[in-house]
Design a protein around this motif. Sequence first.
Motif, short mmCIF file in Angstrom:
data_model
loop_
_atom_site.label_atom_id
_atom_site.label_comp_id
_atom_site.label_asym_id
_atom_site.label_seq_id
_atom_site.Cartn_x
_atom_site.Cartn_y
_atom_site.Cartn_z
N ALA A 1 0.81 -1.22 0.00
CA ALA A 1 0.00 0.00 0.00
C ALA A 1 0.85 1.27 0.00
CB ALA A 1 -0.94 0.00 1.20
N LEU A 2 2.13 1.15 0.35
CA LEU A 2 3.03 2.31 0.28
C LEU A 2 3.41 2.65 -1.15
CD1 LEU A 2 5.58 1.76 3.22
CD2 LEU A 2 3.81 3.53 3.06
N GLY A 3 3.07 1.74 -2.08
CA GLY A 3 3.45 1.95 -3.48
C GLY A 3 4.56 1.03 -3.91
N VAL A 4 4.52 -0.22 -3.41
CA VAL A 4 5.54 -1.20 -3.75
C VAL A 4 4.91 -2.30 -4.60
CG1 VAL A 4 7.25 -2.85 -2.87
CG2 VAL A 4 6.76 -0.75 -1.59
N GLY A 5 5.44 -2.48 -5.82
CA GLY A 5 5.01 -3.56 -6.68
C GLY A 5 6.02 -4.69 -6.62
N TYR A 6 5.54 -5.93 -6.59
CA TYR A 6 6.43 -7.08 -6.43
C TYR A 6 6.14 -8.08 -7.54
CZ TYR A 6 8.46 -11.27 -4.17
OH TYR A 6 9.18 -12.39 -3.89
N VAL A 7 7.19 -8.41 -8.31
CA VAL A 7 7.08 -9.42 -9.37
C VAL A 7 7.85 -10.64 -8.91
CG1 VAL A 7 7.51 -9.95 -11.80
CG2 VAL A 7 6.93 -7.60 -11.12
N PRO A 8 7.17 -11.68 -8.43
CA PRO A 8 7.86 -12.82 -7.82
C PRO A 8 8.51 -13.73 -8.86
CG PRO A 8 5.52 -13.25 -7.90
CD PRO A 8 5.71 -11.84 -8.41
N GLU A 9 9.45 -14.52 -8.39
CA GLU A 9 10.03 -15.56 -9.23
C GLU A 9 8.93 -16.53 -9.64
OE1 GLU A 9 13.43 -19.05 -8.88
OE2 GLU A 9 12.42 -18.30 -7.10
N GLY A 10 9.00 -17.00 -10.88
CA GLY A 10 8.00 -17.97 -11.33
C GLY A 10 6.71 -17.34 -11.81
N ARG A 11 6.67 -16.00 -11.87
CA ARG A 11 5.58 -15.20 -12.45
C ARG A 11 4.28 -15.23 -11.65
NH1 ARG A 11 9.08 -18.04 -16.60
NH2 ARG A 11 10.67 -16.44 -16.47
N ARG A 12 3.82 -16.39 -11.21
CA ARG A 12 2.62 -16.50 -10.35
C ARG A 12 1.37 -15.87 -10.98
NH1 ARG A 12 4.80 -16.92 -4.99
NH2 ARG A 12 6.69 -18.19 -5.23
N ILE A 13 1.23 -16.03 -12.28
CA ILE A 13 0.00 -15.56 -12.90
C ILE A 13 -1.09 -16.62 -12.72
CG2 ILE A 13 1.27 -14.20 -14.62
CD1 ILE A 13 0.51 -16.45 -16.64
N PHE A 14 -2.33 -16.24 -13.03
CA PHE A 14 -3.44 -17.18 -12.91
C PHE A 14 -3.58 -17.94 -14.24
CE2 PHE A 14 -4.34 -13.96 -9.74
CZ PHE A 14 -4.63 -14.75 -8.64
N ALA A 15 -3.25 -19.23 -14.21
CA ALA A 15 -3.15 -20.02 -15.44
C ALA A 15 -4.48 -20.15 -16.16
CB ALA A 15 -2.59 -21.41 -15.11
N ASN A 16 -5.59 -20.17 -15.41
CA ASN A 16 -6.90 -20.40 -16.03
C ASN A 16 -7.62 -19.11 -16.40
OD1 ASN A 16 -6.81 -23.24 -15.96
ND2 ASN A 16 -7.37 -23.23 -13.79
N LEU A 17 -7.04 -17.97 -16.07
CA LEU A 17 -7.64 -16.69 -16.45
C LEU A 17 -6.98 -16.17 -17.72
CD1 LEU A 17 -7.88 -14.76 -13.04
CD2 LEU A 17 -9.58 -16.25 -14.13
N SER A 18 -7.73 -15.39 -18.49
CA SER A 18 -7.17 -14.78 -19.69
C SER A 18 -6.17 -13.69 -19.30
CB SER A 18 -8.28 -14.17 -20.54
OG SER A 18 -8.84 -13.04 -19.88
#
Length: 239
Positions: A77-94
């Motif tokens: 909430a302070l304005g920190v974006g985090y892109v984790p290892e392994g991407r962690r996207i939702f595989a079943n969502l477009s």
Amino acid sequence: MTAALMAEGLHTYYGKSHILHGVGLEVAEGKITALLGRNGAGKTTLRSLMGLTAPRQGRVTIFGVETTHWPTFRIAALGVGYVPEGRRIFANLSVEENLKVPLEREGPWAVERVYKLFPRLAQRKHNRGRQLSGGEQEMLSIGRALLLNPKLLILDEPSQGLAPLIVREVFQIVAQMRSEGISVLLVEQNARMSLEIADRAYVLDDGSIVYSGPAAELAADEARVQALAGASAEEWTHA
């Protein structure tokens, strides 16, 4: 120069295992800082910075606010974006549905702007996450983090598992974040590519910082760049 993030004397443990030994680093506002190394201590550093594994000793400050024992959602909430290892996207969502997962935060980044930054995602907006290549998944993960309109972007091994040409493309995007005024902490094992775009570099070995200085200075030291593939803290200290 003001620090977007500052860590001082971090000692972090997994059970009885002492992983971080007094780690300190600084991410200047509007700059790219690379944290390089071969072992898993870089990941532990990120977990300590993001409130996932609290350090037993030390202090973390983000935009002048001490966040050492804050939960992750407060840090974000302070304005920190985090892109984790392994991407962690939702595989079943477009692609489009993945981009609509983050809560909207006021700022310049919206879905259409992400599509302009990553035209390939626009072309594949109706494809599911599992249908994307590794490079496209990384772009989607970065784009999703940008939709939080972060002031600080933390990336964990964005080059992992990607073909060299795609790695270069992803790193060009990371470099562009600096021109957008976003501060970046890049945790990577790809030393050469990281040093091409970073302003400052730290090298982490065996849980300790063994180098801290301008990225260009480290990039010019061929012996040390090669040593990143097999350096020991003692070798670095006396280099």
